[in-house]
Write a protein that holds these residues in place. Structure first.
Motif, mmCIF file in Angstrom:
data_model
loop_
_atom_site.group_PDB
_atom_site.id
_atom_site.type_symbol
_atom_site.label_atom_id
_atom_site.label_comp_id
_atom_site.label_asym_id
_atom_site.label_seq_id
_atom_site.Cartn_x
_atom_site.Cartn_y
_atom_site.Cartn_z
ATOM 1 N N ASP A 668 52.019 38.554 36.530
ATOM 2 C CA ASP A 668 50.786 38.562 35.730
ATOM 3 C C ASP A 668 49.572 38.891 36.601
ATOM 4 O O ASP A 668 49.605 38.782 37.838
ATOM 5 C CB ASP A 668 50.574 37.195 35.071
ATOM 6 N N VAL A 669 48.493 39.290 35.924
ATOM 7 C CA VAL A 669 47.221 39.563 36.608
ATOM 8 C C VAL A 669 46.170 38.592 36.089
ATOM 9 O O VAL A 669 46.352 37.921 35.077
ATOM 10 C CB VAL A 669 46.769 41.022 36.396
ATOM 11 N N LEU A 670 45.055 38.543 36.787
ATOM 12 C CA LEU A 670 43.970 37.636 36.408
ATOM 13 C C LEU A 670 43.112 38.226 35.293
ATOM 14 O O LEU A 670 42.925 39.447 35.206
ATOM 15 C CB LEU A 670 43.095 37.342 37.621
ATOM 16 N N ASP A 671 42.602 37.337 34.463
ATOM 17 C CA ASP A 671 41.632 37.719 33.435
ATOM 18 C C ASP A 671 40.472 38.467 34.093
ATOM 19 O O ASP A 671 39.965 38.058 35.150
ATOM 20 C CB ASP A 671 41.133 36.442 32.743
ATOM 21 N N THR A 672 40.058 39.554 33.484
ATOM 22 C CA THR A 672 38.951 40.353 34.027
ATOM 23 C C THR A 672 37.699 39.506 34.231
ATOM 24 O O THR A 672 36.937 39.722 35.175
ATOM 25 C CB THR A 672 38.636 41.529 33.080
ATOM 26 N N TRP A 673 37.493 38.531 33.348
ATOM 27 C CA TRP A 673 36.284 37.693 33.465
ATOM 28 C C TRP A 673 36.303 36.853 34.738
ATOM 29 O O TRP A 673 35.238 36.388 35.185
ATOM 30 C CB TRP A 673 36.142 36.789 32.241
ATOM 31 N N PHE A 674 37.459 36.629 35.341
ATOM 32 C CA PHE A 674 37.518 35.856 36.581
ATOM 33 C C PHE A 674 36.831 36.621 37.707
ATOM 34 O O PHE A 674 35.974 36.080 38.416
ATOM 35 C CB PHE A 674 38.974 35.544 36.939
ATOM 36 N N SER A 675 37.202 37.890 37.879
ATOM 37 C CA SER A 675 36.560 38.687 38.929
ATOM 38 C C SER A 675 35.102 38.968 38.586
ATOM 39 O O SER A 675 34.232 38.995 39.468
ATOM 40 C CB SER A 675 37.321 39.998 39.146
ATOM 41 N N SER A 676 34.800 39.163 37.291
ATOM 42 C CA SER A 676 33.413 39.387 36.878
ATOM 43 C C SER A 676 32.568 38.137 37.117
ATOM 44 O O SER A 676 31.387 38.235 37.445
ATOM 45 C CB SER A 676 33.357 39.758 35.399
ATOM 46 N N GLY A 677 33.195 36.962 36.946
ATOM 47 C CA GLY A 677 32.478 35.715 37.173
ATOM 48 C C GLY A 677 32.071 35.523 38.621
ATOM 49 O O GLY A 677 31.135 34.775 38.926
ATOM 50 N N LEU A 678 32.765 36.187 39.524
ATOM 51 C CA LEU A 678 32.449 36.109 40.954
ATOM 52 C C LEU A 678 31.463 37.179 41.400
ATOM 53 O O LEU A 678 31.063 37.213 42.571
ATOM 54 C CB LEU A 678 33.744 36.254 41.769
ATOM 55 N N PHE A 679 31.065 38.062 40.500
ATOM 56 C CA PHE A 679 30.351 39.287 40.863
ATOM 57 C C PHE A 679 29.065 39.051 41.660
ATOM 58 O O PHE A 679 28.851 39.722 42.675
ATOM 59 C CB PHE A 679 30.060 40.097 39.601
ATOM 60 N N PRO A 680 28.175 38.123 41.268
ATOM 61 C CA PRO A 680 26.952 37.936 42.067
ATOM 62 C C PRO A 680 27.230 37.527 43.503
ATOM 63 O O PRO A 680 26.431 37.795 44.401
ATOM 64 C CB PRO A 680 26.204 36.828 41.314
ATOM 65 N N LEU A 681 28.369 36.860 43.720
ATOM 66 C CA LEU A 681 28.754 36.490 45.079
ATOM 67 C C LEU A 681 29.384 37.661 45.823
ATOM 68 O O LEU A 681 29.006 37.997 46.951
ATOM 69 C CB LEU A 681 29.760 35.334 45.037
ATOM 70 N N THR A 682 30.359 38.299 45.186
ATOM 71 C CA THR A 682 31.167 39.301 45.898
ATOM 72 C C THR A 682 30.383 40.563 46.220
ATOM 73 O O THR A 682 30.658 41.218 47.222
ATOM 74 C CB THR A 682 32.418 39.667 45.081
ATOM 75 N N VAL A 683 29.399 40.927 45.391
ATOM 76 C CA VAL A 683 28.642 42.145 45.688
ATOM 77 C C VAL A 683 27.771 41.969 46.929
ATOM 78 O O VAL A 683 27.340 42.951 47.541
ATOM 79 C CB VAL A 683 27.745 42.578 44.490
ATOM 80 N N LEU A 684 27.516 40.721 47.308
ATOM 81 C CA LEU A 684 26.693 40.453 48.483
ATOM 82 C C LEU A 684 27.532 40.078 49.698
ATOM 83 O O LEU A 684 26.997 39.688 50.735
ATOM 84 C CB LEU A 684 25.687 39.331 48.172
ATOM 85 N N GLY A 685 28.873 40.211 49.562
ATOM 86 C CA GLY A 685 29.734 40.069 50.732
ATOM 87 C C GLY A 685 30.561 38.809 50.796
ATOM 88 O O GLY A 685 31.380 38.657 51.717
ATOM 89 N N TRP A 686 30.376 37.844 49.882
ATOM 90 C CA TRP A 686 31.196 36.621 49.914
ATOM 91 C C TRP A 686 32.682 36.997 49.849
ATOM 92 O O TRP A 686 33.027 37.969 49.176
ATOM 93 C CB TRP A 686 30.824 35.757 48.689
ATOM 94 N N PRO A 687 33.563 36.325 50.544
ATOM 95 C CA PRO A 687 33.386 35.039 51.238
ATOM 96 C C PRO A 687 32.859 35.131 52.657
ATOM 97 O O PRO A 687 32.713 34.105 53.325
ATOM 98 C CB PRO A 687 34.805 34.467 51.237
ATOM 99 N N ASP A 688 32.555 36.340 53.154
ATOM 100 C CA ASP A 688 31.994 36.468 54.497
ATOM 101 C C ASP A 688 30.522 36.049 54.475
ATOM 102 O O ASP A 688 29.813 36.234 53.476
ATOM 103 C CB ASP A 688 32.109 37.920 54.987
ATOM 104 N N GLU A 689 30.054 35.513 55.571
ATOM 105 C CA GLU A 689 28.644 35.102 55.681
ATOM 106 C C GLU A 689 27.812 36.316 56.085
ATOM 107 O O GLU A 689 27.377 36.454 57.222
ATOM 108 C CB GLU A 689 28.494 33.980 56.704
ATOM 109 N N THR A 690 27.573 37.196 55.151
ATOM 110 C CA THR A 690 26.847 38.435 55.448
ATOM 111 C C THR A 690 25.341 38.204 55.402
ATOM 112 O O THR A 690 24.849 37.220 54.844
ATOM 113 C CB THR A 690 27.203 39.524 54.425
#
Length: 1154
Positions: A668-690
């Motif tokens: 199975d794959v993850l619900d699209t809303w799961f990755s979208s829910g992380l979007f404000p974090l991931t676009v800025l480099g999370w989980p790395d301390e960018t």
């Protein structure tokens, strides 16, 4: 030509025609502007030239001819038919027939001859029009005042000659990414496709959109809601982009370090459906035929070829996104972040696996989220088309049937809209206090097809004894309410469907393998055969349909991965609802209650999907050789969650030391809303301390539609607070949802879906139809959709441009939670762009080539109208900024529009025109003031408007003269946004102008009553002033009123007896009435009736206010300032009544005079 004309022409040759300075050759110099290199001349005929002595032969400029001859040459000779001979003394410009063409012509067919004839006639007509225009230009040139120097005259001649060249109005070709090159002359009309060309590529190449984490400016960050990779731009995207770009451009100009992050969502279900259809259409294969690896490869191939169309279209809208940070929810960095989030949440006990009821799509064979379910309200028996069924399926019917009771106790009747689910029934529920069934509590009913014993259970939560028979069949594996009953009473959960919607082995051999809706018919027939069928009736219901596949959603029990949302939801709720320390503000405020309702009643979130396209769940199942159950997931405690397979194998070895095992990753794959829910974090480099994460998180505002407040916004807040340590944004602005002009939801089947690019570029009705034909509508839907388009867009959609569309959408945001979009409003703003264009053209013509803008202005020394326009500009700036700060975008747009339209264009530009008439020293200062303030208003006004309309403002701003002693910014988009200048505010001037404008409107109203052919005549006007103060204002600004109202004169008096006979009247207010000389052209009786009604209305207001003020206890109850306002209002009404009575008396005198 008459003999008299010939005589006049010949006899005046010596006195009027001869000029030694022009004596070059025997030709009239009539058209110097037809070529850029040498003047074009029309020679006299040879016979005419021969009849004059050499020194008396006509040789002069056309403008020096007597008036009657100029009229003859400019009018008569060039208004004749093309096939008529010209006057004999003018040579015929039409080409002489070429005798060599005779043979060729004789061999042509009649049709070819006709075509050739028409082509030649068009060429001749075009040539003659050019010559006529050139002669008129030449004539006008020589009518200039004699004071003009010869040097200026020659300069003007060259300029006029060049202006006639159409190429001067065409922008040169600009290389991609270079700053736009301008035509020498501004085009006479605004053309959006020309204006909006080239600018975006230059902005992007210049780096104006790029944010830098090292800047010291305060950050302002917006993350663009990631559109689906499958998507094409629709009007909802356009609204989102228009609002967000307005915010970002305004903040950028206000000195912020702005970052607007673009991205795309992999859109699991949507993309998989598109690619599956493509493969089936092109190769007649299913994804199962290809296998998972090859299918996913096909999806990536499709994504790289077609994906991201919408982001390219964002450029056409002018969206100033930082493309250097563009991301995709399934690129390498985002995949790493999604896996990390899953592992961390699992390790904290917030992700778990369980057997629960889900929305199941039998076509896609996956669980789907609530937002992917559309509900249809069905009132009665209805036949609907369902994918996979040739015949339409019946819905909206309540079927009743009987279950026999064990021990010959009779029967119990139940009813259902899904009779096929009775194969999975495991109980019958009744209300414990229902006396009808108390004797069978704890007894059993017998299933008629498989003999299963169904316990009679008592449930006061589910059962309403007053509805139907008061007995409810319970199918825990296929109904949400029954699922809860099953949990409460520890019932069996029996799944009767396969993943593709057929009856499985649990349904019994009689029905196994049947599609569920065919089984519905078979079961009904079988019940009838057994004598258990009790009838059917219409039943109102809501039917869930998948928005992707259009399949009827089937509730099914499946093992899935879930997120425990309880603790995270409480934190998200507090972030908004905590009145003492709110961390997030939701705008508009009414959605805060919606937020509370969702999070108070939140359920755990199902995050697994049975798809192949998406983020593979980072969980591995451990299998042993001696397992009895071989199916993946048979043992719930065998799952290992890890970041990769190596880590999973290591953990399995530690958990099961010394045992031989294999591991298999969850398919199975993850619900699209799961990755979208992380979007404000991931676009800025999370989980790395960018550096980006440190500077730009939390973001400033999230702007999106209110329909995904829970599905996306709430989940971003929960995940952001849990994984990022803070809320993901400080404000949430929820825009309205767009409907069509009739208030209907936009739907392809209705034909009312609007593609923004069709509004920007324009499209014919046939083009709209073509888009429908290329879609997936069946013939009946296609017919309906085309009919809808023909009704709403009979002539297609006019080209409006991006600026007009953006401004219209932003202006619409005041409409509660829905926008009823009327394309004609967009067309109106496109026409308004032309108004802006003409304002700049006017300014360029009045400023001149040598004009130098001022570095500073002092309003106190300027004229009244200059002080006024700066004051109202100041007010517009304040209102615009305040509205933008409050996210009142419609109010901001209105403030800018109103100043440009109603103050600058309608009043100021008109009122300063007399300043540019004449060139003596007495008008020099007023002209200079008018120029300086005009330039200042345009430059400031364009900066004020830029966030709403980026293209046209950049184009016009670049054309304005720039100050010589100060370095101007490269682009308007990086200029400073206007702010209030305290010294510009002048309330007294604004009050006086309000009175002037009111007088002008009243005079224009009187003019509108006149016959159409007389409305443009300048008539005398008269102002009746009741106070000296008003009289002084009107006298002082008599020129402004005459100019704006277009009257020939304006007399001012305080006596009604001075009002001229033959005039009609309009009352401006209690202190001013205006009269216009109309000389009996209007219906006086009708105007008297209007005055009578107005006086009656004023008397009623006066009586109502008087009663209020004379009421018992009024003085004790009403505050002093309210009492003072009422006294002033009563006095104003009484004076206004006097003014109307005077006006009525004047009209009575007019009637008597007539």
């Amino acid at each position: 030509m008459s003999s008299m004309s010939k005589l006049s022409f010949n006899s005046l040759a010596a006195s009027h025609f001869y000029s030694p300075s022009l004596h070059r050759e025997d030709k009239i110099f009539v058209n110097p502007s037809l070529t850029r290199t040498s003047p074009r001349r029309l020679p006299f005929s040879n016979s005419h030239a021969a009849s004059h002595p050499p020194l008396l032969r006509p040789r002069c400029h056309l403008a020096l001819l007597p008036q009657f001859l100029r009229r003859f040459l400019l009018g008569c000779s060039y208004s004749i038919r093309l096939n008529s001979p010209l006057p004999r003394f003018i040579s015929d410009p039409r080409p002489k027939p070429d005798m060599s063409e005779k043979t060729e012509t004789m061999e042509m067919s009649a049709e070819e001859l006709e075509k050739k004839k028409k082509k030649e006639e068009k060429a001749r007509e075009k040539e003659l029009k050019k010559q006529k225009a050139a002669m008129k230009k030449e004539a006008a040139k020589f009518q200039q005042p004699s004071s003009v120097s010869k040097k200026s005259e020659r300069k003007n001649q060259r300029k006029d000659a060049e202006e006639e060249n159409g190429e001067d109005y065409i922008d040169p070709q600009t290389s991609l990414g270079e700053k736009k090159l301008f035509s020498r002359m501004m085009a006479k009309q605004y053309n959006p496709s020309v204006v909006e060309a080239s600018w975006y590529a230059w902005w992007e190449k210049s780096g104006f959109f790029v944010a830098d984490a090292k800047r010291s400016n305060p950050p302002y960050v917006i993350v663009l809601p990631p559109p689906n990779v499958t998507g094409a731009l629709h009007i909802g995207h356009a609204l989102t982009s228009a609002i967000q770009d307005t915010i970002i451009r305004w903040r950028r100009m206000s000195g912020y370090n702005t970052l607007w992050v673009p991205g795309m969502d992999h859109a699991g279900i949507a993309t998989q459906v598109v690619v599956e259809k493509k493969i089936m259409r092109e190769r007649k294969l299913t994804r199962h035929d290809l296998g998972r690896e090859k299918f996913v490869s096909e999806v990536w191939k499709w994504k790289n070829e077609y994906g991201g169309t919408i982001l390219r279209q964002q450029r056409r809208l002018g969206s100033s996104l930082d493309w250097s940070r563009e991301c995709f929810t399934m690129d390498e960095k985002r995949c790493h972040a999604v896996t990390e989030a899953f592992v961390r949440l699992f390790n904290e006990g917030l992700i778990y696996r369980a057997l629960r009821l889900v929305n199941w799509d039998c076509v896609l064979r996956t669980a789907i989220s609530d937002i992917e379910v559309d509900y249809q309200d069905i009132k009665e028996r209805t036949l609907l088309k369902v994918p996979g069924y040739e015949k339409e399926v019946e819905f909206g019917v309540l079927t009743s049937f009987a279950y026999p009771l064990e021990g010959n106790l009779g029967e119990i009747v139940v009813a259902t809209t899904r009779v096929e689910t009775m194969l999975g029934d495991t109980a019958i529920a009744v209300h414990p206090k229902d006396s009808r069934y108390q004797h069978i509590h704890g007894k059993f009913a017998i299933h008629p097809f498989n003999g299963r014993k169904l316990p009679i259970v008592c449930d006061d939560i589910l059962v309403d004894p007053n509805f139907g028979t008061g007995a409810v069949k319970i199918t825990p594996a296929h109904d949400p309410n029954d699922f809860d009953v099953g949990k409460r009473h520890t019932l069996d959960f029996i799944n009767i469907f396969t993943d593709d919607g057929k009856i499985n082995g649990n349904g019994g051999p009689e029905f196994e393998g049947m599609p569920r809706f065919k089984a519905r018919e078979a079961i009904t027939k079988a019940l009838q055969d057994k004598g258990l069928y009790r009838g059917a009736s219409n039943n109102e219901m809501r039917l869930g349909v998948c928005s992707r596949s259009y399949d009827v959603v089937e509730p099914m029990i499946k093992p899935q991965w879930y997120v425990n949302c309880s603790s995270m939801a409480k934190e998200a709720l507090d972030a908004v609802m905590n009145e003492e320390n709110p961390r997030i503000e939701i705008i508009p405020k009414q959605y805060a209650s919606e937020w509370k309702r969702w999070l108070d009643n939140i359920r755990d979130w199902c995050i697994s999907r049975q798809l192949w396209w998406g983020h593979r769940i980072p969980a591995w199942y451990v299998s042993f050789e001696n397992d009895e159950l071989k199916e993946l997931g048979s043992y719930d405690d065998r799952w290992v969650v890890a970041r990769n397979e190596e880590e999973a194998r290591k953990e399995a070895s530690e958990r099961y030391p010394g045992k031989k095992f294999t591991i298999s990753q969850d398919p199975d794959v993850l619900d699209t809303w799961f990755s979208s829910g992380l979007f404000p974090l991931t676009v800025l480099g999370w989980p790395d301390e960018t550096e980006d994460l440190k500077v730009f998180y939390p973001t400033s505002v999230l702007e999106t539609g209110h329909d995904i407040l829970f599905f996306w916004v709430a989940r971003m807040v929960m995940l952001g607070m849990k994984l990022g340590g803070d809320v993901p944004f400080r404000k949430v602005y929820l825009h309205p949802m767009i409907r069509d002009a009739h208030g209907r939801k936009m739907s392809k089947s209705l034909g009312n879906v609007i593609d923004p690019l069709e509004v920007i570029n324009g499209v014919t009705l046939q083009g709209l139809h073509k888009r429908l034909e290329e879609g997936n509508l069946d013939q009946a839907e296609l017919k309906t959709a085309k009919a809808g388009q023909e009704k709403d867009f009979p002539n297609g959609i006019s080209e409006c441009g991006a600026d007009a569309l953006r401004f219209a959408l932003v202006s619409y945001t005041a409409q509660s939670d829905k926008i009823n979009l009327d394309i004609q409003r967009v067309v109106g703003y496109r026409q308004w762009c032309n108004k802006l264009w003409n304002a700049i053209r006017f300014a360029m013509s009045k400023l001149g080539d040598d004009y130098t803008p001022p570095t500073n202005v002092v309003p106190e020394i300027m004229s009244f109208c200059c002080q006024w326009i700066l004051s109202v500009l100041n007010k517009a700036i304040g209102e615009t900024v305040a509205s933008l700060e409050a996210f009142e975008f419609s109010d901001a747009a209105t403030a800018v529009y109103s100043w440009w339209q109603f103050k600058l264009c309608d009043v100021y530009i008109e009122v300063i025109k007399p300043c540019f008439v004449g060139s003596d020293s007495s008008t020099a200062s007023s002209k200079r003031f008018a120029q300086d303030v005009l330039w200042l208003c345009l430059e400031t006004g364009l900066r004020l408007l830029h966030p709403f309309m980026p293209f046209v403002t950049e184009e016009l701003w670049q054309r304005l003269p720039q100050p010589k002693d100060s370095a101007r910014k490269e682009s308007i988009m990086i200029c400073e946004y206007p702010s209030v200048v305290k010294s510009w505010t002048n309330d007294k001037v604004e009050q006086d102008m309000d009175l002037i404008e009111s007088a002008v409107k009243a005079l224009r109203y009187l003019r509108s009553l006149m016959p159409a052919k007389e409305r443009h005549e300048r008539r005398p006007a008269f102002a009746l002033c009741q106070t000296d103060e008003v009289a002084e204002i009107i006298n002082r600004h008599e020129l402004e009123i005459r100019t704006l109202a277009n009257v020939s004169s304006l007399s001012v008096s305080s006596s009604v007896d001075d009002a001229p006979i033959g005039s009609t009247v309009s009352v401006v207010n209690e202190n001013l009435s205006v009269y216009l000389n109309v000389e009996g052209t209007i219906n006086t009786e009708a105007e008297r009736e209007k005055l009578r009604k107005k006086m009656e209305e004023i008397r009623k207001q006066q009586e109502t206010l008087s009663r209020t003020m004379n009421a018992s206890g009024y003085k004790e109850k009403v505050p002093p300032h309210i009492h003072e306002e009422n006294v002033a209002k009563l006095a104003s009404l009484m004076q206004e009544l006097v003014s109307f009575e005077q006006a009525s008396q004047h009209l009575e005198r007019e009637v008597a005079a007539q």
